[in-house]
Design an enzyme around this catalytic site. Sequence first.
Site, PDB file in Angstrom:
ATOM      1  N   LYS A 146     -53.559 -16.060  -9.827  1.00  0.00           N
ATOM      2  CA  LYS A 146     -53.446 -17.372 -10.768  1.00  0.00           C
ATOM      3  C   LYS A 146     -53.873 -18.539  -9.878  1.00  0.00           C
ATOM      4  O   LYS A 146     -53.525 -18.653  -8.955  1.00  0.00           O
ATOM      5  CB  LYS A 146     -51.999 -17.528 -11.180  1.00  0.00           C
ATOM      6  CG  LYS A 146     -51.519 -15.947 -11.611  1.00  0.00           C
ATOM      7  CD  LYS A 146     -49.982 -16.065 -12.474  1.00  0.00           C
ATOM      8  CE  LYS A 146     -49.496 -14.702 -12.806  1.00  0.00           C
ATOM      9  NZ  LYS A 146     -48.810 -14.231 -11.581  1.00  0.00           N
ATOM     10  N   ASP A 151     -49.352  -7.914  -9.653  1.00  0.00           N
ATOM     11  CA  ASP A 151     -49.628  -9.220 -10.112  1.00  0.00           C
ATOM     12  C   ASP A 151     -49.171 -10.192  -9.076  1.00  0.00           C
ATOM     13  O   ASP A 151     -48.074  -9.987  -8.757  1.00  0.00           O
ATOM     14  CB  ASP A 151     -48.534  -9.410 -11.101  1.00  0.00           C
ATOM     15  CG  ASP A 151     -48.525 -10.732 -11.967  1.00  0.00           C
ATOM     16  OD1 ASP A 151     -49.522 -11.162 -12.729  1.00  0.00           O
ATOM     17  OD2 ASP A 151     -47.923 -11.735 -11.444  1.00  0.00           O
ATOM     18  N   HIS A 204     -52.419 -20.567 -14.020  1.00  0.00           N
ATOM     19  CA  HIS A 204     -50.941 -20.505 -14.099  1.00  0.00           C
ATOM     20  C   HIS A 204     -49.806 -21.111 -15.027  1.00  0.00           C
ATOM     21  O   HIS A 204     -49.048 -20.627 -15.648  1.00  0.00           O
ATOM     22  CB  HIS A 204     -50.373 -20.925 -12.740  1.00  0.00           C
ATOM     23  CG  HIS A 204     -49.395 -19.888 -12.328  1.00  0.00           C
ATOM     24  ND1 HIS A 204     -49.159 -19.643 -10.764  1.00  0.00           N
ATOM     25  CD2 HIS A 204     -48.174 -19.464 -12.911  1.00  0.00           C
ATOM     26  CE1 HIS A 204     -48.016 -18.994 -10.665  1.00  0.00           C
ATOM     27  NE2 HIS A 204     -47.522 -18.844 -11.995  1.00  0.00           N
ATOM     28  N   TYR A 244     -47.132 -18.160  -5.124  1.00  0.00           N
ATOM     29  CA  TYR A 244     -46.109 -17.514  -4.465  1.00  0.00           C
ATOM     30  C   TYR A 244     -46.021 -17.634  -3.146  1.00  0.00           C
ATOM     31  O   TYR A 244     -45.081 -17.048  -2.460  1.00  0.00           O
ATOM     32  CB  TYR A 244     -46.201 -15.854  -5.065  1.00  0.00           C
ATOM     33  CG  TYR A 244     -46.258 -15.527  -6.730  1.00  0.00           C
ATOM     34  CD1 TYR A 244     -45.558 -16.859  -7.260  1.00  0.00           C
ATOM     35  CD2 TYR A 244     -46.743 -14.611  -7.269  1.00  0.00           C
ATOM     36  CE1 TYR A 244     -45.661 -16.623  -8.767  1.00  0.00           C
ATOM     37  CE2 TYR A 244     -46.742 -14.400  -8.605  1.00  0.00           C
ATOM     38  CZ  TYR A 244     -46.274 -15.404  -9.479  1.00  0.00           C
ATOM     39  OH  TYR A 244     -46.193 -15.352 -10.690  1.00  0.00           O
TER      40      TYR A 244
END
Length: 317
Positions: free
Chosen positions: A78, A44, A111, A49
């Site tokens: 996302k 994931d 997201h 990130y």
Amino acid sequence: MTSTKTLHDGNSIPMLGLGTWKSKPGEVGAAVEHAIRVGYRHIDCASFYGNEAEVGDAIRTCIDEGVVKRDELWVTSKLWNNAHKREDVRPALESTLRDLKLDFLDLYLIHWPVALKPDVKFPRKPEDFFSLEDVPLSETWQAMHDAAAAGLTRSAGVSNFSTAQVDEIHEATGILPVMNQVELHPFLQQRDLVANMNARDVALTAYSPLGSSDRPKDLKGPQEPALLEHPVVTRVAARHEASPAQVLIAWAIARDTIVIPKSTNAGRIEDNLAAASLSLTEQDLRELAELDRGYRFVDGAFWCMEGSPYSWETFWG
Ligand code: A2P
């Protein structure tokens, strides 16, 4: 090998995946590579990130060395909030694919139901936001579907959406997301949302399943309850000679939710995978059900600053 769940579009997602939120550059690649070598088949990720290029290198190494074939791996990413406009969705997805060194994703999620101006990564002032009138969720969702139709992702879904927001994009476009990824653990069981998503055949992924205690300080509440140390969790763990983390992961799977514990520690990555074969009893599940207290580790307060078009009610009703 972990079990899989068939989504309403026919694709099958492994129930357990490796989370990569908060996994540091310089560590995340080794974590992903180790996870794939020991049997994880679901990773994931998210553009936000900031570590997708390193994740991509690790996936590429595993594929090149024959550890795994691309079609045996499930990769989720996302769309970040600053690319919600119709014309920005596909370029954002293409950029993620470049970072991950993949030709397609297995799942692409919106997201957050929050739109930011294109040059804003994280909002500091009210002017950094678009409102949902400026950029409706249905516009973003239609563009996600178009990207899927073009073959850039096999499935498309959402994250942090309320039932009303899932219904809104479904009604506006006629397209139902396959997934809603939300925070779920024994302190935040969200029974209404889970029932509503089940009724619509929208699968759920549980994020922060271990309580995400490695979040940055400014995203933490003053006195957060320690999920992994709760006496009920440790008692159930002792009963099975398992770790508290394994109990929390097995709890998520027992609820038929996909679960994505994050770790960059080789031993804990293996420990978490082994949770897929832990069966909790009715008694365990009854005791864990008692822990629900509506506690959010990720409360979205950062979207709700004074003057922002978003409020707590926008997210959690
Ligand atoms: P680490 O990466 O050092 O293993 P979440 O998945 O809810 O975001 O939680 C991630 C946090 O839980 C990280 O601090 C991670 O640390 C820790 N963690 C992951 N697996 C385990 C485990 N098996 N036992 C204890 N802590 C764990």
